[in-house]
Design an enzyme around this catalytic site. Structure first.
Site, PDB file in Angstrom:
ATOM      1  CG  HIS A   1      -1.583   1.494   1.491  1.00 27.57           C
ATOM      2  ND1 HIS A   1      -2.472   1.816   0.555  1.00 27.57           N
ATOM      3  CD2 HIS A   1      -1.569   2.156   2.426  1.00 27.57           C
ATOM      4  CE1 HIS A   1      -2.698   3.278   1.011  1.00 27.57           C
ATOM      5  NE2 HIS A   1      -2.363   3.267   2.315  1.00 27.57           N
TER       6      HIS A   1
ATOM      7  CG  HIS B   1      -0.103   7.324   0.774  1.00 21.96           C
ATOM      8  ND1 HIS B   1       0.116   8.010   1.923  1.00 21.96           N
ATOM      9  CD2 HIS B   1      -1.108   6.402   1.095  1.00 21.96           C
ATOM     10  CE1 HIS B   1      -0.520   7.280   2.777  1.00 21.96           C
ATOM     11  NE2 HIS B   1      -1.363   6.325   2.320  1.00 21.96           N
TER      12      HIS B   1
ATOM     13  CG  HIS C   1      -5.907   6.527   1.541  1.00 27.80           C
ATOM     14  ND1 HIS C   1      -6.036   6.571   2.783  1.00 27.80           N
ATOM     15  CD2 HIS C   1      -4.573   5.908   1.596  1.00 27.80           C
ATOM     16  CE1 HIS C   1      -5.069   5.853   3.757  1.00 27.80           C
ATOM     17  NE2 HIS C   1      -4.021   5.778   3.084  1.00 27.80           N
TER      18      HIS C   1
ATOM     19  CD  GLU D   1       4.869  -2.846 -21.307  1.00 26.68           C
ATOM     20  OE1 GLU D   1       5.162  -3.687 -20.380  1.00 26.68           O
ATOM     21  OE2 GLU D   1       4.982  -3.331 -22.593  1.00 26.68           O
TER      22      GLU D   1
HETATM   23  P1  13P Z   1       0.793   3.096   9.206  1.00 31.66           P
HETATM   24  O1  13P Z   1       2.002   4.092   9.402  1.00 31.66           O
HETATM   25  O2  13P Z   1      -0.063   2.604  10.389  1.00 31.66           O
HETATM   26  O3  13P Z   1       1.436   1.863   8.344  1.00 31.66           O
HETATM   27  O4  13P Z   1      -0.382   3.887   8.152  1.00 31.66           O
HETATM   28  C1  13P Z   1       0.080   4.590   6.895  1.00 31.66           C
HETATM   29  C2  13P Z   1      -0.774   4.703   5.970  1.00 31.66           C
HETATM   30  O5  13P Z   1      -0.571   4.670   5.007  1.00 31.66           O
HETATM   31  C3  13P Z   1      -2.271   4.653   6.369  1.00 31.66           C
HETATM   32  O6  13P Z   1      -3.231   4.073   5.459  1.00 31.66           O
HETATM   33 ZN    ZN Z   2      -2.211   4.986   3.483  1.00 31.58          ZN
END
Ligand code: 13P
Ligand code: ZN
Length: 268
Positions: A137, A139, A208, A167
């Site tokens: 995950h 951003h 997000h 691609e």
């Molecule tokens: P954490 O520091 O708890 O991993 O959270 C970071 C984050 O990207 C929350 O979505």
């Molecule tokens: Zn996050």
């Protein structure tokens, strides 16, 4: 720890690269890597549990598996300087609801607040592909920006990304799924993410960030990297007249040439 295992080096390098890409400001982002007992035991004393940490939900399908997971509140830029403070390695208890800490979180910390999304996604993706090991995950700027100005309809969102560079169809023919803005760090967003993971390996969290999965760190990273590049192109050309594009017929030609199956119903 006996010597430095390769998976630790790979994790450190990957989160450092993610930081360098600008995907992980401050403590933004989290990564989990699933490991088996025989990969962990040569390096760590798996009989010695440092701490037991309840995870707040149960992931019985993953009981007994090991996970190397970034710590909550920890900065990716710092992982390489102090891996044991910024990451942890735990075994999921037989009941699937407790992390048995084997190594790391050395300042008394704990796993990412997004553990529900990680473990629930691992559960879903492993059922589809037993080789899946990574949930990632972060951003990334352009995917995030795109989630403000582009319709969140998954078919439309996927189509736009596919159109942005050749691609994309090769790398993510299953497209991307999208969650509307939701509060992060909850079981609820974890369940919603895992549900979306049933049909795609990329899940955008509007306003997000994004989740990507893969059989290894490179694959998850590469998926996100490719989607983010497509979003960057979109953000550069959005609002300007397009004189040409990759047509739907072209997309079908790409899929055929590379032997990938386009997500059912996503190309009219
Ligand atoms: P954490 O520091 O708890 O991993 O959270 C970071 C984050 O990207 C929350 O979505
Ligand atoms: Zn996050």
């Amino acid at each position: 720890m006996n010597e430095y295992p390769q998976f630790m080096t790979d994790m450190i390098n990957t989160v450092s690269l993610m930081y360098d890409h600008g995907w992980d400001e401050r403590n933004g982002g989290n990564v989990s890597l699933l490991l088996h007992e025989d990969e962990v035991s040569p390096y760590f004393d798996t009989k010695k549990v440092i701490r037991e940490i309840p995870i707040g939900f149960a992931a019985p399908a993953l009981a007994g598996e090991y996970f190397l997971v970034t710590g909550t509140g920890k900065y990716f830029k710092n992982v390489k300087y102090d891996p044991a403070r910024n990451m942890g390695l735990f075994r999921l208890s037989a009941s699937g609801d407790t992390a048995e800490l084997i190594w790391g979180y050395s300042d008394g910390g704990r796993f990412t607040s997004e553990l529900p999304a990680h473990l629930m996604s691992h559960t879903v993706r492993r059922a589809i592909d037993p080789a899946n090991r990574v949930v990632m995950h972060c951003h990334p700027v352009n995917l995030l920006a795109m989630s403000f100005i582009h319709p969140l309809d998954e078919k439309e969102f996927s189509h736009t990304l596919w159109q942005m560079c050749t691609e994309c169809m090769v790398v993510f023919p299953d497209g991307v799924n999208v969650l509307p803005w939701m509060l992060c760090g909850t079981n609820e967003i974890g369940e919603a993410t895992a549900e979306k993971m049933k049909t795609a390996r990329l899940v955008v969290w509007a306003q997000h960030g994004i989740y990507g999965v893969g059989k290894d760190l490179d694959e998850a990273f590469g998926l996100i990297e490719t989607a983010e590049k497509a979003a960057e192109i979109y953000m550069k050309i959005e609002g300007k007249p397009w004189l040409q594009t990759i047509t739907d017929d072209d997309l079908r030609v790409i899929a055929k040439a590379f032997g990938v199956k386009i997500r059912e119903g996503f190309l009219d």
